[in-house]
Design a protein around this motif. Structure first.
Motif, PDB file in Angstrom:
ATOM      1  N   ALA A  18      14.492 -17.775  18.911  1.00  0.00           N
ATOM      2  CA  ALA A  18      13.095 -17.849  18.460  1.00  0.00           C
ATOM      3  C   ALA A  18      12.184 -18.359  19.580  1.00  0.00           C
ATOM      4  CB  ALA A  18      12.986 -18.751  17.235  1.00  0.00           C
ATOM      5  N   ILE A  19      12.727 -19.263  20.405  1.00  0.00           N
ATOM      6  CA  ILE A  19      11.928 -19.769  21.531  1.00  0.00           C
ATOM      7  C   ILE A  19      11.650 -18.640  22.520  1.00  0.00           C
ATOM      8  CG2 ILE A  19      11.919 -21.393  23.477  1.00  0.00           C
ATOM      9  CD1 ILE A  19      13.919 -23.086  21.709  1.00  0.00           C
ATOM     10  N   ALA A  20      12.708 -17.865  22.834  1.00  0.00           N
ATOM     11  CA  ALA A  20      12.520 -16.738  23.755  1.00  0.00           C
ATOM     12  C   ALA A  20      11.516 -15.747  23.182  1.00  0.00           C
ATOM     13  CB  ALA A  20      13.870 -16.052  24.017  1.00  0.00           C
ATOM     14  N   GLU A  21      11.621 -15.499  21.864  1.00  0.00           N
ATOM     15  CA  GLU A  21      10.682 -14.565  21.230  1.00  0.00           C
ATOM     16  C   GLU A  21       9.253 -15.066  21.353  1.00  0.00           C
ATOM     17  OE1 GLU A  21      12.219 -14.079  17.286  1.00  0.00           O
ATOM     18  OE2 GLU A  21      13.739 -12.634  17.943  1.00  0.00           O
ATOM     19  N   ALA A  22       9.076 -16.387  21.223  1.00  0.00           N
ATOM     20  CA  ALA A  22       7.722 -16.941  21.358  1.00  0.00           C
ATOM     21  C   ALA A  22       7.179 -16.716  22.763  1.00  0.00           C
ATOM     22  CB  ALA A  22       7.723 -18.437  21.014  1.00  0.00           C
ATOM     23  N   LEU A  23       8.088 -16.607  23.722  1.00  0.00           N
ATOM     24  CA  LEU A  23       7.672 -16.360  25.110  1.00  0.00           C
ATOM     25  C   LEU A  23       7.617 -14.865  25.415  1.00  0.00           C
ATOM     26  CD1 LEU A  23       9.986 -19.036  26.764  1.00  0.00           C
ATOM     27  CD2 LEU A  23       7.492 -19.181  26.617  1.00  0.00           C
ATOM     28  N   GLY A  24       7.950 -14.049  24.407  1.00  0.00           N
ATOM     29  CA  GLY A  24       7.975 -12.604  24.614  1.00  0.00           C
ATOM     30  C   GLY A  24       9.150 -12.150  25.456  1.00  0.00           C
ATOM     31  N   LEU A  25      10.256 -12.900  25.378  1.00  0.00           N
ATOM     32  CA  LEU A  25      11.422 -12.586  26.225  1.00  0.00           C
ATOM     33  C   LEU A  25      12.602 -12.162  25.362  1.00  0.00           C
ATOM     34  CD1 LEU A  25      11.302 -15.649  28.643  1.00  0.00           C
ATOM     35  CD2 LEU A  25      10.466 -13.328  29.065  1.00  0.00           C
ATOM     36  N   PRO A  26      13.512 -11.346  25.921  1.00  0.00           N
ATOM     37  CA  PRO A  26      14.757 -11.056  25.204  1.00  0.00           C
ATOM     38  C   PRO A  26      15.688 -12.260  25.290  1.00  0.00           C
ATOM     39  CG  PRO A  26      14.796 -10.036  27.364  1.00  0.00           C
ATOM     40  CD  PRO A  26      13.441 -10.687  27.230  1.00  0.00           C
ATOM     41  N   ASP A  84       9.317 -19.608  34.774  1.00  0.00           N
ATOM     42  CA  ASP A  84       7.989 -18.995  34.892  1.00  0.00           C
ATOM     43  C   ASP A  84       7.828 -17.780  33.973  1.00  0.00           C
ATOM     44  OD1 ASP A  84       7.044 -20.826  36.771  1.00  0.00           O
ATOM     45  OD2 ASP A  84       8.080 -19.740  38.390  1.00  0.00           O
ATOM     46  N   GLY A  85       8.254 -17.934  32.720  1.00  0.00           N
ATOM     47  CA  GLY A  85       8.038 -16.880  31.733  1.00  0.00           C
ATOM     48  C   GLY A  85       8.869 -15.635  31.933  1.00  0.00           C
ATOM     49  N   ALA A  86       9.975 -15.737  32.709  1.00  0.00           N
ATOM     50  CA  ALA A  86      10.823 -14.559  32.896  1.00  0.00           C
ATOM     51  C   ALA A  86      12.290 -14.978  32.792  1.00  0.00           C
ATOM     52  CB  ALA A  86      10.560 -13.918  34.257  1.00  0.00           C
ATOM     53  N   VAL A  87      13.135 -14.053  32.317  1.00  0.00           N
ATOM     54  CA  VAL A  87      14.567 -14.319  32.278  1.00  0.00           C
ATOM     55  C   VAL A  87      15.124 -14.069  33.669  1.00  0.00           C
ATOM     56  CG1 VAL A  87      16.782 -13.624  31.278  1.00  0.00           C
ATOM     57  CG2 VAL A  87      14.721 -13.621  29.859  1.00  0.00           C
ATOM     58  N   ILE A  88      15.708 -15.093  34.278  1.00  0.00           N
ATOM     59  CA  ILE A  88      16.264 -14.857  35.623  1.00  0.00           C
ATOM     60  C   ILE A  88      17.764 -14.626  35.562  1.00  0.00           C
ATOM     61  CG2 ILE A  88      14.423 -16.113  36.791  1.00  0.00           C
ATOM     62  CD1 ILE A  88      16.490 -18.374  37.222  1.00  0.00           C
ATOM     63  N   ALA A  89      18.400 -14.954  34.434  1.00  0.00           N
ATOM     64  CA  ALA A  89      19.810 -14.606  34.253  1.00  0.00           C
ATOM     65  C   ALA A  89      20.122 -14.628  32.774  1.00  0.00           C
ATOM     66  CB  ALA A  89      20.712 -15.602  34.989  1.00  0.00           C
ATOM     67  N   ALA A  90      20.821 -13.588  32.304  1.00  0.00           N
ATOM     68  CA  ALA A  90      21.248 -13.536  30.913  1.00  0.00           C
ATOM     69  C   ALA A  90      22.750 -13.753  30.851  1.00  0.00           C
ATOM     70  CB  ALA A  90      20.875 -12.193  30.290  1.00  0.00           C
ATOM     71  N   ASP A  91      23.198 -14.426  29.796  1.00  0.00           N
ATOM     72  CA  ASP A  91      24.617 -14.698  29.596  1.00  0.00           C
ATOM     73  C   ASP A  91      25.236 -15.325  30.849  1.00  0.00           C
ATOM     74  OD1 ASP A  91      26.935 -14.895  28.234  1.00  0.00           O
ATOM     75  OD2 ASP A  91      27.397 -12.740  28.193  1.00  0.00           O
TER      76      ASP A  91
END
Lengths: 532, 373
Positions: B247-255, B266-273
């Motif tokens: 839900a936090i990521a969604e609030a930031l518009g991120l997957p 800075d509002g971007a995913v720099i690494a997933a999993d």
């Protein structure tokens, strides 16, 4: 059960419409006489003199009924309701008690009933004198320096405390910096909700192993952001927090203020004073502890008391006395303009004043002691009802005025839940009990507060009903889960009042939303039940 | 939609290892050892409590049952006439049978499946069903780290009846399991295997009228707004697994990966999993913002269960005061012992994290909870 206390109860059932949906057939209860021509000429066209924005284009759809139909309407509703005046009522956290009827007589005296707050204070001397005297009485009871009776409900009183804390820090230039209020999980939810409304962040302390908040939990919560502490004590569990003095000191050292929500103040009258415990402010519900009638959400009044260093923040006006005459000071103070119009529900103050004066200091302490004894009588016997538990088994302290019990063992054994038992109580001619405030940390909770008014026979009747229902849960559970059988209305689905698409606080909202109710299974409006 | 059809799957051997100190029953060898030590099946008895309550409330209930002791037997004892799906197992039942029964019930149109078992059974259900059919777990296993169980068999029955009577929303709940071999050797290594949809009824998860469904949702978006609002430019934010952090990521518009640890800056995913090593590398490059984790529903671990990537080294590198725990008030009320737990594998760190800790419960709302190692 056919004993003389709850015996043979069966409520009336009327399929009574809203008052403005009753066909009036043109009847009307009151026709005011025509205004004298001389007066009409002198006043002129009143509606035309009103600004356009407040003039109605369409007349209001007021109900029009003969007087006897109006009377019937309200008597029918009262026949379908319970309450302290028709049955035994020990609804927890509500401090239900007998409100002496002589106080109603006093409140109807023309000198109190036929006055208006905008009258010249010179013509309100009696009313103001009672407000002033009761202020002194409350200061003595609470160990405070000044009171206001302006808030019209317990929650408004607690909100006043939150506003006082805000005004105090703002006056010291700390307004933006101190933005956190600390409360406890078993305090009334208004101790968390009202500071949030006042713009604070809220930190809630979960209970420790003994069921009350611990000093170390408070230490984890205080900081330079702490604006204040707002809590009830005893909490909803009936447990007095023995660390309360340490709590007050820790918050003071951190620079915060301490507000004592004394909605649960009945067991403390004449025993402990908020001021002596170090609190900066406190709040009582006159419609609970002080016997001004509590019911139907009407005519509540919170008494909010402060120490001298906060007096200047109290809402306006305050009642003044110069040694000869009483007055209203609309200029005094800073910070809080108003919590509510005028000087509060004066009739609640009047009844509370009459109650205190009729009891005296010894009588007040006897109220507290009797309420605690009655509660521990109930506790002793409920402990022995199979299917109940008292949460936090490590805590063997006596309780004060109420106990939060649990039906968890009964539920696990039989599937009969606390809300089923609650509904079944009514069939024994007893007001249903209160389960719990939120959050519901105790499973299958029920909360009983017998107060000081009840006789032993009345308490025994409730105990007998609880025992019998626990037996029914094992032998004839459907008798319990289908209850109430004797009430005006069959069990109500709890989802209706919880659903924003269904709940209605006004007749207009009710008309708009009642179509949605059909989508939820429930018993309202149907057949009123029968003997079973 | 036709008549409400309920599926029933019992893992008859679930829980047998527990009473004889074997920590679980995941393999055939352990099962025979359990039997040798005198363990008796219990899951069936617990499921029977559910079925008796269901039969009493809905005598004509349309029921799919797995064959034999996997459900059919107790269904008949409760006077229900189940349609048996799946073939009877030969010899001891196993994960294959659970998987097959769940698959068959989904295909037959079950609206809800009640299963009795533990974490191993929950894993099998998740593998077979994904999010196709809501389930209710009847607690009957040795290991119950997942958040899919009702608080008791009785509560499972009530929840099932309610879900069959009206459309109620199902929400994803964690399916966790631990490595039994490691557990027997004294180490706990828990993994988050996925999510199963569980019907949502707040009063049966012990927080009745906490404001109802809408307020829990409001609390979740409040938590998301609160944490998103605290984020500072240039710093690294480590978001643990779960729907709360999603839900936090969604609030930031991120997957957001549901099972993984994702890194945000800075509002971007720099690494997933991200793995622990990847997190530590990222911490070398950026100053720490915060670790955000949420406890597992019901059991309360917020470190060391399903999020081992956020290990002791990561927590120490970020700093204890930058470890944010977030949970809705309802999740806190559902904790079986009112306590949060940590198990980082580093006793000193666990001790430092123990005591009373602030948990973010909404916008401008925190709750101070006890944390135990």
């Amino acid at each position: 059960m056919t004993d003389r206390i709850g015996g043979g109860f069966h409520a009336a059932h009327w399929d009574e419409p809203l008052i403005d949906e009753i066909p009036g057939d043109g009847g009307r209860g009151l026709l005011p006489p025509k205004v004298d021509d001389a007066i009409a000429d002198a006043v002129g066209d009143v509606p035309a003199a009103l600004p356009e924005g407040v003039r109605r284009a369409v007349p209001p759809a007021l109900p029009s009924l003969p007087q006897h139909r109006v009377l019937r309407h309200f008597l029918r509703l009262s026949q379908m309701a319970m309450g302290f005046d028709v049955t035994v009522d020990m609804m927890g956290t509500c401090t239900m008690k007998y409100s002496p009827k002589v106080h109603e007589y006093v409140a109807r005296l023309p000198g109190f009933a036929d006055v208006h707050p905008l009258q010249d204070p010179e013509t309100l001397q009696g009313t103001l004198e009672i407000l002033y005297r009761f202020n002194r009485v409350m200061c003595e009871i609470a160990g405070m320096d000044a009171f206001t009776f302006q808030p019209a409900s317990g929650a408004q009183g607690i909100y006043t405390n939150a506003c006082l804390i805000r005004a105090y820090h703002a006056a010291r230039g700390d307004g933006g910096k101190r933005d956190e209020i600390i409360t406890t999980a078993f305090s009334h939810p208004a101790d968390a909700a009202t500071p949030a409304v006042a713009g604070f962040k809220v930190i809630t302390l979960m209970p420790g192993e003994m069921g009350f908040a611990e000093v170390d939990a408070l230490k984890a919560a205080v900081s330079e952001r702490t604006a204040g502490l707002m809590l009830t004590n005893p909490e909803d569990t009936g447990q007095y927090n023995p660390h309360i003095r340490a709590f007050v000191d820790i918050v003071h050292e951190a620079g915060g203020l301490c507000a004592y929500d004394q909605a649960n103040g009945n067991p403390l009258l004449g025993v402990v004073r908020a001021g002596d415990t170090g609190f900066d402010m406190c709040q009582f519900n006159l419609h609970k502890t002080f016997s001004a009638p509590h019911g139907a959400l009407g005519l509540g009044c919170a008494a909010v008391g402060v120490k001298a260093h906060l007096e200047r923040f109290l809402p306006r006006p305050l009642v003044t006395y110069d040694g000869e005459r009483y007055g209203l000071d609309y200029e005094q103070g800073e910070g809080i303009e108003k919590i509510r119009a005028f000087i509060g529900n004066v009739h609640a103050v009047l009844k509370a004043y009459a109650w205190v004066r009729s009891l005296g200091a010894e009588g007040l302490r006897a109220v507290a002691e009797t309420a605690v004894l009655n509660n521990n009588y109930m506790l002793h016997h409920i402990r022995q009802i199979e299917g109940t538990t008292i949460p936090w088994p490590k805590n063997t302290y006596p309780k004060l005025e109420q106990v939060r019990y649990s039906w968890e063992p009964l539920y696990e054994e039989t599937g009969v839940a606390s809300h089923d038992v609650l509904n079944r109580m009514v069939d024994f001619g007893v007001q249903h009990y209160m389960e719990s405030h939120v959050p519901m940390l105790v499973p299958q909770p029920f909360t009983l507060e017998p107060g000081e008014s009840l006789t032993i026979a009345e308490m025994d009747h409730v105990l007998g009903a609880l025992r019998r229902i626990a037996e029914e849960a094992r032998n004839a559970p459907e008798q319990v889960t289908a209850a109430p059988h004797s009430a005006a209305i069959r069990p109500i689905d709890g989802d209706v009042p919880e659903d924003p698409d269904c709940w209605a606080f006004t007749s207009r909202a009710y008309r708009r939303k009642r179509g949605n109710w059909a989508n939820v299974k429930r018993g309202l409006g149907g057949h009123g039940g029968g003997y079973s | 939609m036709g008549r409400p059809a309920l599926g029933l799957i019992v893992n008859p051997i679930a829980g047998m290892g527990g009473s004889v100190g074997l920590k679980g029953t995941d393999t055939a060898a352990i099962l025979s050892e359990a039997r040798a030590r005198g363990a008796v099946p219990q899951a069936g008895a617990r499921a029977a409590v559910v079925l008796e309550a269901l039969a009493a409330a809905r005598p004509g209930l349309e029921l799919f049952a797995a064959p034999g002791e996997m459900g059919e037997g107790i269904a008949r004892e409760a006077d229900l006439r189940p349609s048996v799906v799946g073939a009877p197992a030969e010899g001891e039942t196993s994960a294959v049978d659970t998987h097959a029964a769940a698959e068959a019930m989904a295909a037959a149109g079950a609206r809800l499946i009640v299963f009795a078992g533990g974490d191993g059974t929950a894993r099998d259900m998740a593998a077979a069903l994904g999010d196709r059919v809501p389930v209710i777990g009847v607690p009957a296993g040795v290991k119950m780290h997942s958040a899919v169980y009702a608080t008791s068999p009785r509560a499972a029955a009530d929840l099932a009846l309610r879900a069959l009577a009206q459309d109620i929303e199902a929400r994803p709940r964690e399916v966790m399991d631990i490595d039994e071999e490691a557990f027997r050797a004294g180490a706990i290594s828990a993994k988050l295997y996925g999510y199963l949809p569980v019907p949502y009824a707040p009063d049966l998860t012990q927080s009745v009228k906490a404001g109802g469904v809408s307020s829990d949702r409001a609390a979740l978006s409040g938590i998301a707004a609160e944490i998103a609002g605290r984020m500072e430019a240039g710093r690294l934010y480590i978001l643990g697994p779960g729907t709360t952090t999603r839900a936090i990521a969604e609030a930031l518009g991120l997957p957001k990966t549901l099972l993984g640890v994702d890194l945000v800056r800075d509002g971007a995913v720099i690494a997933a999993d991200a793995t622990e090593a990847a997190i530590l590398r990222a911490l070398d490059e950026s100053p720490p913002g915060a670790i955000v984790v949420t406890p597992i529903g019901g059991q309360g671990h917020f470190l060391g269960r399903g999020n081992q990537q956020i290990g002791a080294r990561v927590v120490r590198a970020v700093g204890l005061d930058r470890l944010l725990v977030a949970a809705t008030p309802e999740k806190l009320a559902s904790l079986r012992d009112s306590t949060l737990h940590v198990d980082t594998g580093d006793p000193d760190l666990d001790r430092a994290l123990s005591g009373w800790r602030r948990v973010i419960t909404g916008r401008g709302n925190e709750t101070v909870c006890r944390v135990a190692a």
